[in-house]
Design a protein around this motif. Structure first.
Motif, PDB file in Angstrom:
ATOM      1  N   UNK A 184      -1.895 -16.630  -3.234  1.00 33.88           N
ATOM      2  CA  UNK A 184      -3.325 -16.593  -2.735  1.00 33.88           C
ATOM      3  C   UNK A 184      -3.370 -15.508  -1.429  1.00 33.88           C
ATOM      4  N   UNK A 185      -2.149 -15.625  -0.773  1.00 35.39           N
ATOM      5  CA  UNK A 185      -2.074 -14.698   0.456  1.00 35.39           C
ATOM      6  C   UNK A 185      -1.558 -13.496   0.054  1.00 35.39           C
ATOM      7  N   UNK A 186      -0.761 -13.342  -0.734  1.00 30.07           N
ATOM      8  CA  UNK A 186      -0.039 -12.154  -1.014  1.00 30.07           C
ATOM      9  C   UNK A 186      -0.272 -11.401  -2.310  1.00 30.07           C
ATOM     10  N   UNK A 195      -0.347 -11.521  -6.925  1.00 29.96           N
ATOM     11  CA  UNK A 195       0.607 -11.863  -7.805  1.00 29.96           C
ATOM     12  C   UNK A 195       1.936 -11.078  -7.638  1.00 29.96           C
ATOM     13  N   UNK A 196       1.840  -9.870  -7.113  1.00 33.44           N
ATOM     14  CA  UNK A 196       3.214  -9.100  -7.116  1.00 33.44           C
ATOM     15  C   UNK A 196       3.573  -9.210  -5.554  1.00 33.44           C
ATOM     16  N   UNK A 197       2.790  -9.770  -4.892  1.00 31.12           N
ATOM     17  CA  UNK A 197       3.273 -10.066  -3.377  1.00 31.12           C
ATOM     18  C   UNK A 197       3.449  -8.564  -2.548  1.00 31.12           C
ATOM     19  N   UNK A 198       2.584  -7.826  -3.072  1.00 31.59           N
ATOM     20  CA  UNK A 198       2.521  -6.338  -2.439  1.00 31.59           C
ATOM     21  C   UNK A 198       2.126  -6.416  -1.071  1.00 31.59           C
ATOM     22  N   UNK A 199       1.181  -7.237  -0.932  1.00 30.43           N
ATOM     23  CA  UNK A 199       0.707  -7.591   0.669  1.00 30.43           C
ATOM     24  C   UNK A 199       1.485  -8.002   1.588  1.00 30.43           C
ATOM     25  N   UNK A 200       2.570  -8.553   0.948  1.00 31.26           N
ATOM     26  CA  UNK A 200       3.828  -8.998   2.054  1.00 31.26           C
ATOM     27  C   UNK A 200       4.646  -7.894   2.170  1.00 31.26           C
ATOM     28  N   UNK A 201       4.737  -6.827   1.462  1.00 27.54           N
ATOM     29  CA  UNK A 201       5.381  -5.657   2.056  1.00 27.54           C
ATOM     30  C   UNK A 201       4.660  -4.726   2.927  1.00 27.54           C
ATOM     31  N   UNK A 202       4.975  -4.733   4.009  1.00 22.95           N
ATOM     32  CA  UNK A 202       4.243  -4.018   5.030  1.00 22.95           C
ATOM     33  C   UNK A 202       5.105  -3.159   6.267  1.00 22.95           C
ATOM     34  N   UNK A 203       4.653  -2.094   6.421  1.00 22.23           N
ATOM     35  CA  UNK A 203       5.124  -1.198   7.293  1.00 22.23           C
ATOM     36  C   UNK A 203       4.681  -1.601   8.672  1.00 22.23           C
ATOM     37  N   UNK A 204       5.501  -2.563   9.309  1.00 18.63           N
ATOM     38  CA  UNK A 204       4.907  -3.122  10.579  1.00 18.63           C
ATOM     39  C   UNK A 204       4.734  -2.052  11.701  1.00 18.63           C
ATOM     40  N   UNK A 205       5.739  -1.202  11.722  1.00 19.27           N
ATOM     41  CA  UNK A 205       5.903  -0.215  12.705  1.00 19.27           C
ATOM     42  C   UNK A 205       4.841   0.747  12.691  1.00 19.27           C
ATOM     43  N   UNK A 206       4.455   1.237  11.512  1.00 15.82           N
ATOM     44  CA  UNK A 206       3.425   2.405  11.437  1.00 15.82           C
ATOM     45  C   UNK A 206       2.164   1.454  11.728  1.00 15.82           C
ATOM     46  N   UNK A 258     -31.656  -8.558   9.100  1.00 12.26           N
ATOM     47  CA  UNK A 258     -30.647  -7.866   8.105  1.00 12.26           C
ATOM     48  C   UNK A 258     -30.557  -8.957   7.079  1.00 12.26           C
ATOM     49  N   UNK A 259     -29.940  -8.184   5.950  1.00 15.09           N
ATOM     50  CA  UNK A 259     -29.989  -8.721   4.738  1.00 15.09           C
ATOM     51  C   UNK A 259     -28.453  -9.116   4.254  1.00 15.09           C
ATOM     52  N   UNK A 260     -27.969  -9.757   3.389  1.00 12.39           N
ATOM     53  CA  UNK A 260     -26.804  -9.898   2.741  1.00 12.39           C
ATOM     54  C   UNK A 260     -26.710  -9.207   1.357  1.00 12.39           C
ATOM     55  N   UNK A 261     -25.973  -8.269   1.215  1.00 12.96           N
ATOM     56  CA  UNK A 261     -26.000  -7.406  -0.279  1.00 12.96           C
ATOM     57  C   UNK A 261     -24.716  -7.902  -0.796  1.00 12.96           C
ATOM     58  N   UNK A 262     -24.614  -8.567  -1.947  1.00 11.61           N
ATOM     59  CA  UNK A 262     -23.416  -8.929  -2.459  1.00 11.61           C
ATOM     60  C   UNK A 262     -22.693  -7.912  -3.283  1.00 11.61           C
ATOM     61  N   UNK A 263     -21.392  -7.806  -3.086  1.00 12.19           N
ATOM     62  CA  UNK A 263     -20.479  -6.651  -3.848  1.00 12.19           C
ATOM     63  C   UNK A 263     -19.691  -7.267  -5.146  1.00 12.19           C
ATOM     64  N   UNK A 264     -19.399  -6.434  -5.920  1.00 13.44           N
ATOM     65  CA  UNK A 264     -18.674  -6.853  -6.672  1.00 13.44           C
ATOM     66  C   UNK A 264     -17.176  -7.071  -6.375  1.00 13.44           C
ATOM     67  N   UNK A 265     -16.472  -8.377  -6.875  1.00 13.56           N
ATOM     68  CA  UNK A 265     -15.315  -8.588  -6.545  1.00 13.56           C
ATOM     69  C   UNK A 265     -14.138  -7.979  -6.976  1.00 13.56           C
ATOM     70  N   UNK A 266     -12.964  -8.166  -6.441  1.00 22.48           N
ATOM     71  CA  UNK A 266     -11.896  -7.619  -6.942  1.00 22.48           C
ATOM     72  C   UNK A 266     -10.780  -8.924  -6.787  1.00 22.48           C
ATOM     73  N   UNK A 267      -9.622  -8.638  -6.901  1.00 22.42           N
ATOM     74  CA  UNK A 267      -8.618  -9.657  -6.805  1.00 22.42           C
ATOM     75  C   UNK A 267      -8.412 -10.317  -5.433  1.00 22.42           C
ATOM     76  N   UNK A 268      -8.495  -9.612  -4.513  1.00 23.39           N
ATOM     77  CA  UNK A 268      -8.175  -9.701  -3.212  1.00 23.39           C
ATOM     78  C   UNK A 268      -9.350 -10.444  -2.815  1.00 23.39           C
ATOM     79  N   UNK A 269     -10.646 -10.422  -2.968  1.00 23.09           N
ATOM     80  CA  UNK A 269     -11.803 -10.946  -2.792  1.00 23.09           C
ATOM     81  C   UNK A 269     -11.781 -12.316  -3.556  1.00 23.09           C
ATOM     82  N   UNK A 270     -11.476 -12.307  -4.593  1.00 19.02           N
ATOM     83  CA  UNK A 270     -11.275 -13.638  -5.267  1.00 19.02           C
ATOM     84  C   UNK A 270     -10.448 -14.455  -4.484  1.00 19.02           C
ATOM     85  N   UNK A 271      -9.185 -14.051  -4.211  1.00 20.92           N
ATOM     86  CA  UNK A 271      -8.440 -14.928  -3.422  1.00 20.92           C
ATOM     87  C   UNK A 271      -8.712 -15.462  -2.244  1.00 20.92           C
ATOM     88  N   UNK A 272      -9.519 -14.486  -1.283  1.00 18.28           N
ATOM     89  CA  UNK A 272     -10.278 -14.801  -0.143  1.00 18.28           C
ATOM     90  C   UNK A 272     -11.308 -16.081  -0.357  1.00 18.28           C
TER      91      UNK A 272
END
Length: 1468
Positions: free
Chosen positions: A475-477, A479-490, A151-165
């Motif tokens: 880094x977790x959520x 700039x806008x904290x959008x990943x902190x707004x989750x529909x837990x039930x759904x 198997x090989x590792x093929x690098x992808x383009x980054x986005x904000x989430x990947x940079x934070x990771x």
């Protein structure tokens, strides 16, 4: 009956007993269902040493080679069932490839989708290769020359989430292995002590072998293997490779069976060379150093330092790799730079002091031209010198110090136990230790760095200055904290809808992740609410009627009642467990609401485990106890906040579609919902019944009217308020809730929500079925014409059975009645109440008395004792502390309100002559007292809104309690009031009068066990105290601190804990997880396959009578297939638990321990040892270092090491015998191979005594099972003595160290004797057994007079209780007569004995009480293994009393001289 046969018998017992015991302590019930995912995606190699693996059969797995862009290679062994996402995670965590986080895996240029399993992905790749018509075959297209899938590792383009990771990953790596989210909640949560102790032993072993290895290398021997890859041979099996991180058993502690090829056998006698003598001395020193790791003093209370976390912190502490790496102040990225591909800007300060401004770009990372004053995002260098596709790769180019330090960090992490580096997460919030070292902070150098990287070297520096920590939320959520707004039930319901078989693995993984994240959000939300950081939703929304009522009461109702507040945080609905809407006003109010919250969690968990329930949904639920309050956190039913339960008079206007919110005045029923509840009703034995509401409408329901069905706006049907899924405990309800309350008793039970547990209901159903089966068999024996009436009888019996097990949950529930429904409902409930009464009577009359018999021991009469074997009287199922007692009771369906009844039933077993049940009775009493204290402190915390005062409240309570014998009038008055409050709470909640134990009950059960009591109180309330202060406070030494002297008014008042010593309050969490429904019959079938294959092994006599060798080979093949199938079935169960619960969960740890016992049964000690290591680490991180289950795991682990030592010694002697035959050597020979057996036994002593230290910290030392533990440790010391004396050429008289081991064995045998004397008295078989063991051990020292006295006492007891024909009477008489003669003769041969200078052989405990595992059904020997005739220590059937005497006085050097001696006697 052999131990293995006993195992089979135990496994064939009734399923009810199995279900009751399957969740008990790992060691005490080790025959329960278990398994481990032993090889699942295990990384077997890399660029390190070549790994030797078993040849795999075709179609049974894949060997995979992953090649990264940095040219490193990873070798994986996969089954094919692993998800591609899991393989990516393994690559992500591997040291050589951890810099890659944004990539895809590909095979032959084809991308592998993450949603597929590896086998599915490979099928697609092969199909693409064929369909594309490429000029290559599938075989050479995906595999290399060695047959590995490439198997090989093929690098992808980054986005904000990947940079934070990428940035988060870097910070985690350079921060060391201490990556735990629990640090925000608790101090040192989820830490483990086993690796610390294990490393100390390994270091000693490595140091002792280092010199010998250097000599071997100098003589042209094999080179020393690279660190971390030690070849480990399973006993009787092929080589396997385990890294050092896996622990003792997988590194230095191999069994050593057999002789390595090419290993020279050298002599230790007169002909031995200097090098061999040095080796012997070095091994002896290693044994001494290992034994010195644990300074356990029998009978002396150990220090709390055993629980210290400082060494663990130092173990995880890493050197700084950079001074600082943070998000730059030039963020966010301007829109014009977004067009160029810029994502984020970072600032890096290296250890060299250079500061760089870095751009995170879609294609990678590069250094830009910006500075703190000027923004210039253009690349600093155009030639790629300061550019890289990964952040770690870029820093390596910028800082040579980073490369060096980063390698050190990786090496340190690589040495850790694999489970040690895993965060326990929130799927099971790990138990935080009650005593911890306070958080330490490093000094700041003034330039924004933590001492320029040097602070991390400080042993106390655990927290340094790091502005990057303040950016962790971003880094977790984002700039806008959008990943902190989750529909837990759904999210939850969507995961649960993944019900297809091929999605089961994805579902379990996603459920685990969801549970972790939801519980983390729920805990942080509950803490924020109770610390006044969250605004209520309904503040200022009191109704006009409520305000008017408040004004009429004489007050101005301008504010809401805080008890009625509800909260919304991170899309989670929070409310306090109070009776805010008077739903529980008639059954206990706040007390009932408090209980309902925890019962609701149990009900939701129960519904989650019903697999047939695919269209009925539950809410994510967690209950958090924090600072005296209970907060309920739930996901939100879609649309519930937009509608009102009483929004209209019509049924369609109400959100409730099933059940009632008005106590039965108005009930809703729905045919669709009723149909959905049918699988639940069948599983829980819910009786369908009719009920009439206050308006005269008749409804048909399965569940209680308090259980509600809601139709969400998403179209899903939700079941909420599940606390009434369990029926009322009618016997307790009628006696302690109704009758006492009607009689005006102020101490009547505080609430009426007294429900039965599901474990009891399950037990009752089995009980009814078994009773019916017995009845059928009895009737069939009497029936003459059975065939004619069979069909009618079957139908009638089914109806009869259903009439006994189908329960009405609304029986004894207060339901609002009117003239319309009173008569109708009364008839329905009167008909159903007798069935509910039967269940409650079953609990009180059968289950509880049986449980008391299990945990207690009855003092037998002389006649009974005469029929009792030595081991039958000792009950191995022993709870040690309050948590283990709670688990034992709950597993049998007994509510904790019955503690008083348990204590009452135990009272008659206590007498002045014996203390058989003193330990368990004291535990029960202390648990009642602690639970009463918990309620009192919770009330005090709740009444004080300023949470900063809670530490003072706690300290005042504890100090007053522990100084209740003070002579100061004020302290006396406060203490008396406090004791009265405790006694009142105990009586009210457990129906037990503490004063019946005497006016000094406080001194007997509290003051004499301050440390145990303080621990239990802290664990119940989540209090963490300062370790150093508590050590000083609980010692008898006077604290001379000036500050404490000012607080102490007189010498009889001691400040045990101050407010400054209370470091933290930890939330106690209960959550509704998703239990695994695994057929119990499948587990038992798997175990039977395994143990049948053991018992069916042909013996030598059977082999002689076998028809042919082909037939024997066929039988052996069938037995091997059975064993493999059994292990595979249990393996599947453990894989399911690892996937559903995670590796660090108590249930997973239990399966590790139980599977370890299975491998112990099948004679694979190597694997058993490694699995027990995993069980120890898991239980330490998830349950606590001082948990009872952890203690029992340590004890069994020590026993496994000891058995491994015995096998290693036997293998060594076999090798010596073979070498003597070949070379004609007559001296004692010592093979220079493997680990020395004495070192194995010494390590076993360290772990066993460590377990004893932990036991002393959490419980009393008056349990009968401790006598067995003491005897086991004594036997291990005898093994050490035998080995050191056997392989040493030093004469006995000067070999004082070996005699020290023998004296240690005697001291532990003496402990066992004194304990049994105190518990059973001086006229009990077990006391006699310990006396005879002590006599044999003392005889080995040559002190025949003392040995004779012990043997005489033992013989007197045996003779008074057993007939003369009993073997024990004869054996004790034989020892007594000969020891008496030896005592006289030894004086004559004193000079001869002194001149002989020959080491004495050790004598074992006895053939009837050899080292015993603390498992009620586990084989204590090693099945299928033939002991060498020279195996030490020698048993009494291999060495006669004459041999002992001759050996002591110098007439023989070993039992092998018996023939020569006998010949001389015959000639004379």
């Amino acid at each position: 009956m052999s131990a293995t046969e006993q195992n089979r018998a135990n496994m064939g017992e009734e399923s009810k007993a199995q279900k009751q015991n399957e969740n008990d302590s790992t060691v005490l019930e080790q025959a329960s269902n278990v398994e481990l995912e032993h090889v699942k995606g295990e990384i077997e190699g890399g660029q390190g040493p070549e790994v030797e693996v078993e040849e795999e059969e075709e179609g049974q797995g894949f060997r995979v080679k992953v090649i990264s862009p940095n040219k490193s290679a990873i070798y994986l062994k996969l089954t094919g069932a692993e998800m591609i996402s899991e393989i990516k995670q393994a690559v992500f965590q591997y040291p050589d490839t951890m810099e890659y986080s944004c990539f895809d895996l590909e095979c032959s240029g084809k991308k592998l989708l993450e949603s597929l399993t590896f086998a599915e992905a490979m099928q697609i790749v092969e199909q693409k290769i064929i369909s594309e018509g490429e000029d290559k075959t599938v075989e050479n297209g995906v595999k290399d020359e060695e047959g590995n899938v490439v198997l090989g590792i093929s690098e992808k383009d980054y986005n904000e989430r990947e940079v934070r990771i990428q940035l988060t990953r870097l910070r985690d790596i350079i921060g060391g292995a201490n990556v735990t989210n629990e640090g925000m909640v608790a101090i040192d949560s989820g830490y483990t002590l086993f690796p610390v102790l294990n490393d100390k032993i390994n270091d000693i072993i490595s140091a002792s072998e280092n010199g010998n290895r250097k000599k071997d290398e100098g003589a042209g021997g094999k080179k020393k293997k690279k660190h971390g890859q030690t070849q480990f041979r399973s006993i009787g099996g092929k080589k396997q490779s385990f890294g050092k991180a896996n622990g003792v058993g997988s590194d230095n502690f191999s069994s050593g069976k057999g002789k390595k090829k090419g290993s020279a056998v050298t002599t230790a006698g007169e002909g031995a060379g200097k090098e061999d003598q040095d080796l012997i001395k070095e091994r002896a020193r290693a044994v001494n150093r290992i034994l010195g790791l644990n300074d356990y003093k029998p009978g002396k209370e150990p220090s709390l330092k055993v629980l210290g976390t400082q060494e663990y912190r130092e173990r995880l502490q890493t050197a700084a790799c950079v001074r600082e790496i943070i998000i730059s102040g030039w963020n966010p990225v301007p829109r014009n730079r977004v067009q160029k591909g810029d994502i984020m800007y970072l600032e890096l300060t290296t250890l060299e002091g250079e500061k760089y401004y870095i751009t995170a770009h879609r294609k990678g990372f590069f250094v830009n031209k910006s500075s703190q004053r000027e923004f210039n995002p253009e690349p600093l260098a155009q030639n790629g010198e300061k550019q890289s596709s990964t952040l770690i790769g870029l820093i390596k180019k910028l800082s040579s110090a980073f490369i060096r330090k980063f390698d050190e960090v990786q090496q340190k992490i690589a040495r850790l136990v694999p489970l040690e580096t895993i965060s326990a997460g929130y799927s099971y919030l790990p138990t935080a230790s009650w005593v911890v070292s306070g958080p330490a902070y490093s000094t700041n150098s003034g330039d924004g760095s933590a001492g320029k990287g040097e602070a991390s070297k400080s042993t106390n520096a655990t927290i340094g200055y790091d502005i990057g920590r303040t950016q962790s939320t971003m880094l977790k959520y984002g700039y806008r904290g959008s990943e902190a707004i989750r529909d837990w039930n759904e999210e939850l319901q969507s995961i649960k809808e993944l019900s297809e078989a091929n999605e089961a693995s994805i579902q379990s993984t996603q459920l685990l992740n969801w549970q972790n994240e939801f519980n983390e959000a729920a805990v942080s939300g509950a803490m924020a609410i109770l610390e006044d950081d969250v605004m209520p939703l309904n503040i200022g929304m009191a109704s006009a009627d409520e305000k008017e009522e408040g004004e009429e009461a004489g007050g101005v109702s301008t504010e809401d009642d805080p008890e009625q507040y509800i909260y919304l945080r991170e899309n989670i609905f929070f409310s306090k467990a109070n009776d805010s809407r008077d739903l529980f006003s008639t059954i206990g109010g706040k007390e009932a609401a408090y209980i309902a919250a925890s019962k609701d969690v149990e009900g939701v968990k129960l519904i989650n485990g019903i697999t047939e329930n695919n269209s009925l949904y539950t809410l994510g639920t967690a209950v958090i106890d924090y600072r005296g309050e209970r907060v309920v956190a739930q996901t939100i039913v879609p649309g519930i906040l937009k509608r009102n339960d009483n929004s209209g008079d019509d049924a369609g206007d109400s959100i409730i579609s099933y059940g009632s919110v008005a106590g039965g005045m108005k009930i809703q029923s729905n045919p669709e919902f009723h149909k959905l509840l049918e699988p639940v009703a069948n599983q829980l034995k819910l009786k369908p019944r009719t009920i009439m509401d206050g308006e005269g409408t008749i409804h048909e329901l399965y569940t209680s009217i308090d259980v509600k069905g809601i139709k969400g706006t998403d179209g899903r049907n939700y079941l909420v308020d599940c606390y009434r899924l369990f029926p009322v405990d009618s016997e307790f309800y009628k006696q302690h809730c109704v009758e006492e309350k009607n009689a005006g008793d102020e101490n009547s039970y505080p609430h009426h929500l007294v429900l039965l547990r599901y474990e009891l209901l399950s037990s009752y159903w089995d009980h009814c079925v078994q009773a019916q089966v017995k009845d059928i068999l009895t009737q069939q024996e009497k029936s003459e014409d059975q065939a004619e009436s069979k069909q009618v009888e079957d139908s009638d019996r089914e109806k009869e059975l259903l009439s006994k097990i189908l329960l009405n949950q609304d029986c004894y529930v207060d339901i609002k009645t009117t003239e319309l429904n009173e008569e109708f409902n009364r008839k329905v409930f009167d008909a159903d109440k007798p069935v509910v009464d039967l269940v409650s009577q079953y609990l009180n009359n059968e289950v509880i008395p049986k449980f008391v018999d299990e945990i207690s021991e009855r003092a037998p009469s002389s006649d009974a004792a005469a029929k009792t074997t030595e081991t039958a009287a000792t009950n191995l199922m022993t709870p040690i502390d309050g948590k283990s007692l709670t688990k034992y009771m709950h597993n049998r369906g007994i509510n904790m309100r019955y503690l008083g009844k348990v204590a009452t039933l135990l009272l008659p077993t206590l007498s002045e002559n014996t203390n058989i049940n003193a330990g368990i009775f004291g535990l029960v009493v202390r648990e009642m007292v602690v639970r009463a204290i918990k309620k009192l402190l919770q009330a005090r915390f709740k009444n004080e809104p300023d949470y900063t005062e809670h530490a003072d409240i706690f300290c005042k309570f504890v100090n007053t309690l522990f100084n209740s014998t003070s002579q100061q009038p004020q302290v006396q008055a406060e203490a008396l009031q406090l004791l009265n409050e405790i006694a009142s709470q105990v009586y009210k909640r457990f129906r037990f009068d503490l004063n019946s134990l005497g006016s000094d009950w406080n001194e007997k059960f509290v003051l004499s066990h301050k440390r145990i009591m303080l621990r239990e109180i802290c664990l119940k309330l989540g209090v963490q105290l300062s370790l150093s202060t508590i050590i000083a406070a609980l010692d008898d030494a006077t604290n001379n601190d000036a500050e404490n002297q000012e607080q102490q008014v007189s010498n009889d008042f001691k400040v045990y804990v101050s407010a400054d010593d209370v470091l933290n309050f930890v939330p106690i969490v209960k959550h509704a997880n998703f239990p695994i429904n695994f057929p119990h019959e499948k587990v038992e079938f798997a175990k039977n396959l395994i143990f049948n294959s053991i018992n069916a092994a042909p013996s030598e006599s059977n082999a002689e009578n076998a028809e042919s060798s082909e037939e024997m080979a066929l039988k052996e093949q069938q037995q091997q297939q059975q064993r493999t199938l059994g292990l595979s079935l249990i393996h599947d169960l453990c894989v399911m638990h690892e996937t559903r619960y995670g590796h660090l969960h108590p249930l997973t740890g239990k399966f590790y321990a139980d599977l370890s016992s299975i491998y112990h049964e099948i004679s694979n000690l190597d694997v058993a040892i490694e699995l027990m290591q995993q069980a120890i680490v898991t239980s330490e991180k998830s349950l606590g270092n001082d948990d009872a289950e952890t203690i029992y795991n340590y004890l069994n682990y020590a026993l496994y090491l000891h058995e491994s030592s015995i096998l290693a010694a036997a293998a060594r002697e076999d090798a010596e015998a073979a070498e003597k035959t070949e070379s004609g050597l007559t001296q004692t020979s010592t093979p220079a191979a493997s680990i020395d057996p004495a070192i194995l036994s010494a390590s076993a002593v360290v772990f066993a005594t460590h377990a004893l230290e932990l036991w002393s910290l959490i419980g009393t030392l008056n349990y009968p099972v401790l006598a067995i533990i003491y005897s086991n440790i004594a036997a291990i010391y005898q093994q050490i003595y035998s080995l050191t004396a056997r392989y040493s050429s030093i004469p006995l008289t000067s070999n004082n160290q070996s005699l020290k081991y023998l004296n240690s064995a005697i001291s532990f045998f003496n402990l066992a004797y004194k304990l049994r004397l105190d518990i059973y008295g001086d006229s009990h078989l077990l006391t006699a057994s310990s006396l005879l063991n002590l006599a044999k051990s003392v005889a080995a020292t040559g002190d025949f007079k003392a040995a004779m006295n012990h043997a005489k006492s033992a013989h007197t007891i045996y003779s008074s209780l057993l007939p003369e024909s009993d073997l024990r009477v004869k054996e004790s008489e034989l020892w007594l007569n000969r020891l008496t003669a030896l005592a006289v003769e030894s004086a004559k041969f004193a000079k001869l004995s002194s001149a002989a200078n020959v080491p004495i052989a050790s004598i074992p405990a006895s053939s009837s009480e050899a080292p015993v595992s603390l498992s009620s059904n586990k084989n204590t020997s090693t099945p299928g293994k033939k002991s060498s005739t020279n195996t030490a220590p020698l048993s009494s059937d291999k060495m006669t009393i004459d041999d002992i005497y001759n050996f002591v006085v110098g007439k023989g050097s070993s039992p092998s001289n018996r023939k020569k001696t006998n010949k001389k006697k015959r000639s004379k």
